[in-house]
Structures are given as C-alpha cells and as structure tokens.
Enzyme design. Structure first.
Site, mmCIF file in Angstrom:
data_model
loop_
_atom_site.group_PDB
_atom_site.id
_atom_site.type_symbol
_atom_site.label_atom_id
_atom_site.label_comp_id
_atom_site.label_asym_id
_atom_site.label_seq_id
_atom_site.Cartn_x
_atom_site.Cartn_y
_atom_site.Cartn_z
ATOM 1 N N GLU A 1 3.647 -3.379 6.759
ATOM 2 C CA GLU A 1 3.004 -2.987 8.022
ATOM 3 C C GLU A 1 3.986 -2.314 8.987
ATOM 4 O O GLU A 1 4.032 -2.607 10.173
ATOM 5 C CB GLU A 1 2.288 -4.176 8.679
ATOM 6 C CG GLU A 1 1.118 -4.659 7.831
ATOM 7 C CD GLU A 1 0.113 -5.540 8.561
ATOM 8 O OE1 GLU A 1 0.298 -5.808 9.743
ATOM 9 O OE2 GLU A 1 -0.862 -5.954 7.906
HETATM 10 C C1 LIG Z 1 5.388 -6.668 -0.899
HETATM 11 C C2 LIG Z 1 4.798 -5.429 -0.354
HETATM 12 C C3 LIG Z 1 3.432 -5.352 -0.139
HETATM 13 C C4 LIG Z 1 2.851 -4.169 0.298
HETATM 14 N N1 LIG Z 1 1.488 -4.070 0.401
HETATM 15 C C5 LIG Z 1 0.941 -2.849 0.658
HETATM 16 C C6 LIG Z 1 -0.465 -2.662 0.596
HETATM 17 O O1 LIG Z 1 -1.233 -3.590 0.351
HETATM 18 N N2 LIG Z 1 -0.955 -1.426 0.808
HETATM 19 C C7 LIG Z 1 -0.154 -0.357 1.096
HETATM 20 O O2 LIG Z 1 -0.651 0.733 1.266
HETATM 21 N N3 LIG Z 1 1.195 -0.511 1.192
HETATM 22 C C8 LIG Z 1 1.757 -1.721 0.960
HETATM 23 N N4 LIG Z 1 3.122 -1.874 1.026
HETATM 24 C C9 LIG Z 1 3.958 -0.737 1.374
HETATM 25 C C10 LIG Z 1 4.697 -0.870 2.693
HETATM 26 O O3 LIG Z 1 3.837 -0.608 3.753
HETATM 27 C C11 LIG Z 1 5.886 0.091 2.621
HETATM 28 O O4 LIG Z 1 6.822 -0.516 1.754
HETATM 29 C C12 LIG Z 1 6.502 0.370 3.944
HETATM 30 O O5 LIG Z 1 5.649 1.176 4.694
HETATM 31 C C13 LIG Z 1 7.856 1.078 3.833
HETATM 32 O O6 LIG Z 1 7.841 2.126 2.902
HETATM 33 P P1 LIG Z 1 8.981 2.196 1.786
HETATM 34 O O7 LIG Z 1 9.102 0.859 1.166
HETATM 35 O O8 LIG Z 1 8.673 3.333 0.899
HETATM 36 O O9 LIG Z 1 10.313 2.468 2.584
HETATM 37 P P2 LIG Z 1 10.852 3.886 3.068
HETATM 38 O O10 LIG Z 1 9.784 4.625 3.775
HETATM 39 O O11 LIG Z 1 11.527 4.557 1.946
HETATM 40 O O12 LIG Z 1 11.923 3.474 4.162
HETATM 41 C C14 LIG Z 1 13.264 3.118 3.857
HETATM 42 C C15 LIG Z 1 13.973 2.714 5.143
HETATM 43 O O13 LIG Z 1 14.013 3.817 6.051
HETATM 44 C C16 LIG Z 1 13.510 3.444 7.322
HETATM 45 N N5 LIG Z 1 12.831 4.599 7.921
HETATM 46 C C17 LIG Z 1 11.936 5.448 7.324
HETATM 47 N N6 LIG Z 1 11.559 6.399 8.207
HETATM 48 C C18 LIG Z 1 12.212 6.161 9.365
HETATM 49 C C19 LIG Z 1 12.265 6.798 10.654
HETATM 50 N N7 LIG Z 1 11.551 7.885 10.948
HETATM 51 N N8 LIG Z 1 13.082 6.295 11.587
HETATM 52 C C20 LIG Z 1 13.828 5.200 11.325
HETATM 53 N N9 LIG Z 1 13.826 4.542 10.139
HETATM 54 C C21 LIG Z 1 13.033 5.021 9.175
HETATM 55 C C22 LIG Z 1 12.547 2.294 7.039
HETATM 56 O O14 LIG Z 1 12.440 1.454 8.175
HETATM 57 C C23 LIG Z 1 13.234 1.583 5.877
HETATM 58 O O15 LIG Z 1 14.182 0.694 6.392
HETATM 59 C C24 LIG Z 1 3.696 -3.061 0.595
HETATM 60 C C25 LIG Z 1 5.079 -3.166 0.420
HETATM 61 C C26 LIG Z 1 5.637 -4.318 -0.047
HETATM 62 C C27 LIG Z 1 7.109 -4.369 -0.253
#
Ligand SMILES: Cc1cc2nc3c(=O)[nH]c(=O)nc-3n(C[C@H](O)[C@H](O)[C@H](O)COP(=O)(O)OP(=O)(O)OC[C@H]3O[C@@H](n4cnc5c(N)ncnc54)[C@H](O)[C@@H]3O)c2cc1C
Length: 826
Positions: free
Chosen positions: A505
């Site tokens: 989230e």
């Molecule tokens: C256990 C689990 C359950 C989940 N359940 C769902 C679900 O039910 N449905 C769904 O759709 N998604 C789900 N997700 C996805 C979740 O919402 C994403 O993992 C999350 O949005 C972050 O994306 P990412 O993991 O690709 O990280 P990335 O986007 O690759 O980010 C990597 C890092 O960069 C930082 N970052 C990225 N952009 C910026 C910015 N502009 N400024 C500063 N920092 C930044 C982030 O904070 C993070 O620390 C789930 C994820 C997990 C791990």
C-alpha cells in the site's frame, strides 16, 4: 511622538498580520499612521500639512490603490502570475486524480499554522455499535483461539481449513460490504479493531482478513459497481463464496503503478457463442495477495479504443475489471513466499483474453476512471488496515514483553527493572499509547465521511516504522527466547512480517519522501492548490481572477506566518491558543506554536523549490516527519481527553509530547542546515527559533517509571494493550505469559521472604528451590506460601522454555527448490 508612532506602527502591524486583515484595513491603518507622523506633540498636538505629508501618506495611498481590483491585477497579480506559472510544481493527470480523490481535514489545520481545536476535539470518540462489540468479543475471539500461529506459518504455510471456513461462515470477508448486500456493514473503527485483533494472534491471518476488506473488489463494487454487479457478487463475496484479489502491481510497475504495461483494447469478440462488445486483455501481474486461492480477479489495465467504439476517444486510460479466476485464458501462477509468511500471494497473467464489456467495474460509465477509483479507496483503506496491524503489533509486543521482562530474572532480579532494559520497554509504552491514539482518530475520521489521503499516508509509514522499531525492542528484551523459533515463539511471525507492512500500500520510502509532504502540501496548504488550479486554467482571464484571489490570501498568510512564528518563538508559545485550561493547556499551546513554524517553513519550502519539490526528497522527508509528529501529538492529546483524562496516563502523554517536540526541532534544524538557499534558511531559523533550540526529550526517571508500571498486571497495562487478544490458557503460547505474570506477582512478597532467609543463612541455598521445604520447617514460609511460590516457579519455567526439534524434523519441512522462473517472454 516619533517613538510613539513607531511603537504604534509595530503593534498595529502585528495585530493586522496576525488577524490576516484584508487589504483595505492595512490601507486605513497606514493612512492613519501617516497622518499621526505629522502631529507635533510639543506644539500642543498641532497637525502640520507640510511637504512631508504626501511622503507620510504614500504607503497608505499605494495600499488604497491596490484595493481596486483592476489596478491590483494590472500592477501586481499579472506579472506575478506569469512568473509563478513557471515556478509552481507541475501536476500530472494521475497526480491530479490522486489529489482530487482525498479530502483534507486536520492536516489542513496543521498546514494553516492556526489549528481550530474544535475540528480535532469534535471528531467522534472511538464508538462501536452493540453488534460490532459483540462481534469482537464473540466470533473474533473465537477465531483467535482457533489460530495456531506456528502451525499456520511452519507446518501448513496456510491457515487451517477450519479457520478458513470459520472466517467465511462468519462473514469476516464482508465487513465493509453493506448489510443490504449481505455483508456486516461495519464501521471503519470496527473493521480496524477486528483485523488488528486477529493480527495480534497471527500476522498471516490478519492480512488474509484485511485484504478483502481493504482496497479490492468488495470495496470497488460497493462504491462503483453497476446494480447488476452488486447483485451478482456482493452477497457471495460477503459470505466467502467468492474469494477476491486485486491485481495492480506488475513486474515493471511497482511504486509507479500507473505506468503499467497491461493493456486492454475495445473490440468485438465471441462470448458464450455470440458476437459481443468487449475488451481484449493482456496482463502480467505479480505479488497479488490471495491470488492463489482467488475465485474473482480484480484487474487494472490501460484501456485503448482504436475504433472509438465507446465514443470516448482512442486513449481511454486506466480501467478496472472483475474476471472469474476460471475464465478461459486467466492464469493464476504458483505461490510467492513473502517474508516466509503463510498468507496467499502470487502472480497472475493472461494473453489476449476476450472479456465482455460488462466485466468492467462500473460498466462503460467508469472506463478511464480506474486510477481515481483506486486512489479514493486507498485514501480510506490505508487509514484502516495497515495502521491497525502496525499499532496492534506494537501493543501485542508490549503485552508479551512487559510480562516477560517481569518474570525473566537475571542477576537475581527481573530484567525489566534494569535501566538498560527499561529504556526500550518505556519506548514501547509510549508508542503503544500514541499509535493507538492515531489509529483510532483516523478511523473515526473515515467514519465521519472523510477520505484522509495525506493523513492516511503519513499514518501508514509512521505506524509501520514504529512497528519495526518496537518489535526489534521486544526481541532485544527477550534475548534468546525471542530468537528460538517454534510453537512457543510468539514474536517471530510478527518480526518476519514487518517488511510486508513496510512495502505494501505504498512503500514507506516513497510514502514518506514523496506522498506525505510533496503531495500533502499541494492538497492541504490553504492557498497553493487554488493557485496551481488557477495557473493551469485554459481561460487566461478567469485564471487571472482566480489567481488574484488566491494570491491575495497567500500574501496575507505569509505575512501572518512571519509575525506569528516570530512572536511564538520569542515567547516559547506561551500566548498560543489552547482549547482547555489547566495542566494540558501547555501542550496544546506547544502544538499551536510548532504548527505555526511548520506553516511558515512548509510555505517557503514549497515556494522556493516549486517543481523541484519531488526531487528534493531529503527535505520533503524531514518535512513529512514534522507533519506526522504534529499529527501524533494531536492524536495523543485527543485520546487523553476522550479517555476522560486518566491521571495515570498523564505522564505518558507528557513524555510523548516532549519526545515529539524534540524530534520536530531536530528535523527543523536539519531542514535549515540543508536548505539550498542560505538566506532563506537563516531567515526561517531566525523567525521560528529566535532564541535557538530549547526542547528536551522526556526525562530518564519518567521513562523508567513507565517500564515499572507496565510490568504490573492491571488497568494501565490493559489500556495500553487495548484490543489485543489475551489468552488465559497456561498452555497457550501467549497465555502462558499472562499466567506466569499473575503468579509471579502473587508470589513476590513470599519470594522476598524466602530470598532474605537464604541470604541470612536461615535456610541453605540449594538448586531449584529445594530449600522451600527447609523454609517451611524453619517457619519462614507456610505450606500455603510454598504452594504459591511453586506455582509461580512452574509457570515461569513454562514461559521461559524454548522449543527444540529432532535433528531432521526441520529439514523435512523445507521446500524443494524449483529451478525454473517463468519470464514475460515465455
Ligand atoms: C507481500 C506483498 C503483498 C502485495 N499485495 C499486493 C496486492 O494484493 N495487489 C497489488 O496490486 N500489489 C500488491 N503488492 C505490491 C506492492 O504494492 C508493491 O510491492 C509496492 O507498491 C512497491 O513496489 P515494488 O515492490 O515493485 O518496489 P519498487 O517500486 O521497485 O520500489 C523500490 C524502492 O524504491 C522506492 N521508490 C520508488 N519510487 C520512488 C519515488 N518516486 N520516490 C522515492 N522512493 C521511491 C520505494 O519506496 C522502494 O523502497 C504486494 C507486495 C507485497 C510484497
């Protein structure tokens, strides 16, 4: 006379600035003061209309001229409008939709620098209906008792079939669905308390219940579904006959979810043997909670309509659909294993899957509005779910750690009485109070119809960060007992689950450094949003008129910020406002004072950085921390009032306030020393802290008392851990601690007598208290005392024990490595 006029001018300037007086009042005041300069006191208060009169009246005349809108717009507003248009942050379409999705409330009061207290204290107290209360004490407690966390996370990597069935039968998955649609129709407050109580037993079970009640098909259908969709799905979802998941995230679209590559094309195709209008969809999503067991898949994708069949143009935008998981072409992948947690999570994909148009959530009416729909749900969902799990993890860690710190003895005393251990325990006490306060306040806002997008974002990152820190504190205090995993370890599941709460989230780094302040300032600043909207208007004349109004307000806001911040800084907030009298008034005044300083620094930061605000994340992260500390202070003060000013809690409130203010000052000074413009940095420093830093965090002795108090069973400990599931079964993983704590405290006086007799040599020191028999013989203990002492010893023995396993018992549970990972190309 000159001195009198100067003093009068200063007083009038301050009064007009603080009241944010309209321009005409400034003009009148300047003219009167100008006239007064021409009065000579020595010659009997005679008025002199000499050549200096025009000079004296000049400022007043200029201000009077500026009161005429046409003059003001021509001379001031138009040039400023042109210059500012280039400086103001640009807002993309998705950002605009996110901004429009939420509402502002108490955050806007903090940004204004002059909070209206009734807007805080008027928010309803934590209230539950009788039905909600009965659900918490009935089915929720029942399911908690059924959950075996070790079995869930180690043996099965899933909830037991009995727990799944109980959750479905009792409509746990339909708490947010209205009663008319077969759900429980619970308030945000009740949903939050139910989810968190379950999470206090098992993180995996908490998340499993949270997801269908959070952003997902249930909520989307309730809010935007067509009547047919509501009829078809809501009752089945509420009864657990359908299990939903929602898929937004893809391999290339995580934090930047709006940049997804998943596409749908409006076209005709065959459905149930007929040519039908529909969408040909391709997607590849991952990390989707509940996907492996879902029967309904919610999906977000970019919709295009090359033939303009829907009459909305060719590039429609993000759209949402709900597709049965067994629909031809829908692929649900294998399970992910997030942080070794047992809840269901996995990928899904599809290639050129044709779905009929009525699978789109909200039908064709809602095409292209997907992002806005998601953001609206997120601004309320994020206020309920993760803050609930985060604050509960803190409370539950405190519940078990306070008991363990009391019963675990080293060097002849409870470890919790040692200052080094009391320090993290006291941190847990303060966090438990403050984060429960913030959780309850935000859930109440949702129940009053607000969609607090900024507050829910800051609450999500602050609560889950505090959860991470406090679980670490709990593990440190437990030593090896917290590390050795097994059926009797009640901390490790939550510890492993921390990264999940941090990431989902809206990952915390993004939420802190981008969402909270950069977007918060746009949304909650009293004038900025209106200025940007005016600058982006297509109609230049209307834009100029709207900008003139907003800019006028902004100017008087800036002048007021300068004067008020300086005066509050000089007086240490002594004359700031408070809605209450007595001992708590001081903290309300401090909150007013620091929110005034925040208003000034936030305003100048936004004005100076403009479009660069999104890149200057080190500054915006610190500003987010200041805003969130102001919010935590507000929530803490409100909780104290709502709870009826419980005397025993007052020192905890004092300590939270002192710590927040110390943190706020540290962040302000970090902003000043890193601000790109040294002149502005110096001016902000001088205006907000003319007498320098002075905040002191809470006192050691005060904190030590919290640790001592929470190791005692009773109302204080119960209040701090409100809502956590408490077992009294001496063979249950957490019940054994409650049992031991009660027995150890009951035996304390007896034990003291026994130890003193050993020290004196009245009885001989022996292993395992065999000396108890001698003590009875020597008349030190009665037979009844001995029973009490032995019961305490046995209970302690059980509670400090850790698990061990047969040599190959753990290896047998390991998963086989599956070497092949499918890629999008396959
Ligand atoms: C256990 C689990 C359950 C989940 N359940 C769902 C679900 O039910 N449905 C769904 O759709 N998604 C789900 N997700 C996805 C979740 O919402 C994403 O993992 C999350 O949005 C972050 O994306 P990412 O993991 O690709 O990280 P990335 O986007 O690759 O980010 C990597 C890092 O960069 C930082 N970052 C990225 N952009 C910026 C910015 N502009 N400024 C500063 N920092 C930044 C982030 O904070 C993070 O620390 C789930 C994820 C997990 C791990």
């Amino acid at each position: 006379m000159a001195l009198v006029v100067v003093i009068l001018a200063f007083v009038v300037f301050c009064a007009l600035a603080v009241r944010q007086a309209p321009l005409w009042q400034w003009a009148v005041a300047a003219l009167v003061l100008g006239l007064l300069t021409r009065v000579d006191a020595e010659s009997g208060f005679r008025f002199t209309a000499d050549g200096f009169l025009l000079l004296a009246l000049f400022p007043g005349l200029v201000l009077a001229l500026l009161c005429v809108p046409a003059v003001r717009i021509a001379v001031v507003t138009r040039p400023v409008y042109g210059a500012i248009k280039k400086m103001l942050p640009r807002v993309s379409r998705t950002e605009q939709e996110a901004l429009d999705a939420g509402t502002v409330g108490w955050d806007a009061e903090l940004f204004s620098g002059r909070p209206q207290w009734n807007k805080l204290l008027g928010i309803r107290k934590l209230t539950l209906t009788e039905e909600e209360q009965a659900f918490l004490e009935g089915p929720t407690n029942q399911v908690c008792a059924m959950i075996d966390d070790w079995d869930t996370r180690h043996n099965r990597a899933d909830l037991s079939p009995e727990v799944w069935q109980f959750l479905k039968d009792n409509r746990f998955f339909g708490m947010l669905i209205a009663k008319e649609h077969g759900g429980l129709g619970f308030s945000a407050q009740a949903q939050s308390l139910v989810v968190s109580k379950i999470a206090s037993r098992s993180a995996a079970a908490g998340i499993t219940v949270m997801v269908p009640n959070s952003l997902g098909p249930g909520e989307l259908l309730e809010k935007y579904g067509t009547p047919e969709q509501k009829e078809k799905f809501l009752s089945r979802l509420a009864r657990g006959l359908e299990v939903p998941c929602f898929a937004l995230t893809g391999s290339h679209a995580g934090s930047d979810a709006a940049g997804m590559r998943d596409v749908g094309v409006v076209t005709h195709g065959m459905f149930e043997g007929k040519q039908t209008l529909g969408v040909r969809l391709s997607w590849e999503k991952r990390y989707i909670t509940l996907a492996p067991v879902a029967t309904l898949v919610g999906l977000a994708f970019n919709l295009r309509d090359p033939e303009n069949l829907l009459g909305r143009g060719t590039a429609i935008g993000i759209t949402l659909a709900l597709i049965p998981a067994d629909f031809p072409g829908v692929e649900i992948g294998r399970r992910h294993f997030p942080a070794r947690q047992a809840f269901m999570n996995g990928p899904t994909k599809g290639r050129n899957v044709f779905i009929p148009i009525d699978y789109l959530i909200g039908g064709t009416e809602r095409v292209g509005q997907g992002w806005r729909m998601l953001m609206e749900c997120l601004s309320t969902g994020r206020a309920i779910s993760l803050p609930a799990i985060g604050s509960m993890s803190i409370k539950q860690s405190l519940r078990v750690t306070s008991a363990y710190a009391r019963i675990r003895r080293q060097f002849g005393i409870s470890v919790g009485v040692m200052e080094g251990v009391a320090e993290p325990l006291a941190r847990m006490v303060k966090s438990a109070y403050a984060f429960e306060a913030a959780r309850a306040l935000t859930a109440s806002m949702v129940d009053e119809g607000q969609k607090p997008s900024v507050l829910s974002a800051l609450l999500k990152y602050r609560t889950t960060e505090a959860m991470r820190d406090r679980i670490n504190d709990a593990l440190d205090i437990h030593g090896g007992r917290g590390i050795q995993d097994g059926p009797s370890n009640y901390l490790f599941g939550a510890y492993q689950g921390v990264p999940v709460a941090i990431t989902v989230e809206g990952a915390n780094i993004l939420t802190r450094t981008l969402i909270t302040f950069a977007q918060g300032a746009l949304r909650a600043h009293p004038f900025l949003y209106r200025e940007i909207a005016a600058a982006q208007m297509r109609d230049q004349q209307a834009g100029l008129a709207a900008f003139d109004k907003a800019f006028g307000g902004h100017t008087s806001f800036m002048v007021r910020n300068i004067v008020s911040s300086f005066l509050h800084g000089l007086s240490f907030g002594r004359f700031a406002s408070s809605p209450v009298s007595g001992e708590m008034a001081h903290w309300y005044r401090q909150l007013h004072r620091y929110s005034q300083a925040f208003a000034l620094v936030a305003d100048w930061t936004v004005a100076f950085l403009g479009g660069d605000l999104k890149r200057k994340q080190l500054l915006s992260g610190r500003m987010a921390d200041i805003l969130s500390d102001l919010y935590i202070m507000s929530a803490t003060l409100k909780r104290f009032e709502d709870d009826g000013r419980i005397r025993e809690d007052k020192p905890v409130v004092d300590a939270i306030m002192a710590d927040c203010i110390a943190a706020i000052e540290t962040n302000f000074f970090a902003v000043f020393s890193n601000f790109p413009n040294r002149l502005l940095a110096g001016a902000m420093h001088m205006l907000c802290f003319p007498l320098g830093r002075h905040a002191r965090p809470s006192h050691d002795a005060q904190n030590y008392r919290f640790a001592r108090a929470v190791m005692q069973p009773g109302a204080f400990r119960d209040r701090l851990t409100l809502g956590a599931y408490v077992s009294h079964d001496p063979w249950d993983a957490t019940g054994m601690l409650e049992d031991a704590l009660g027995k150890v405290v009951a035996a304390e006086e007896i034990e003291g007598r026994f130890i003193r007799a050993v020290k004196k040599g009245t009885i001989e020191r022996r292993l395992d208290r065999d000396g108890v028999a001698d003590a009875i013989e020597a008349g030190v203990l009665t037979a009844e005392d001995a029973v009490t002492l032995r019961a305490a010893d046995e209970a302690t023995e059980r509670a400090i024990r850790v698990d061990d396993f047969e040599f190959d018992e753990l290896a047998a549970k390991q998963f086989q490595r599956t070497p092949r990972i499918e890629t999008a190309a396959e």
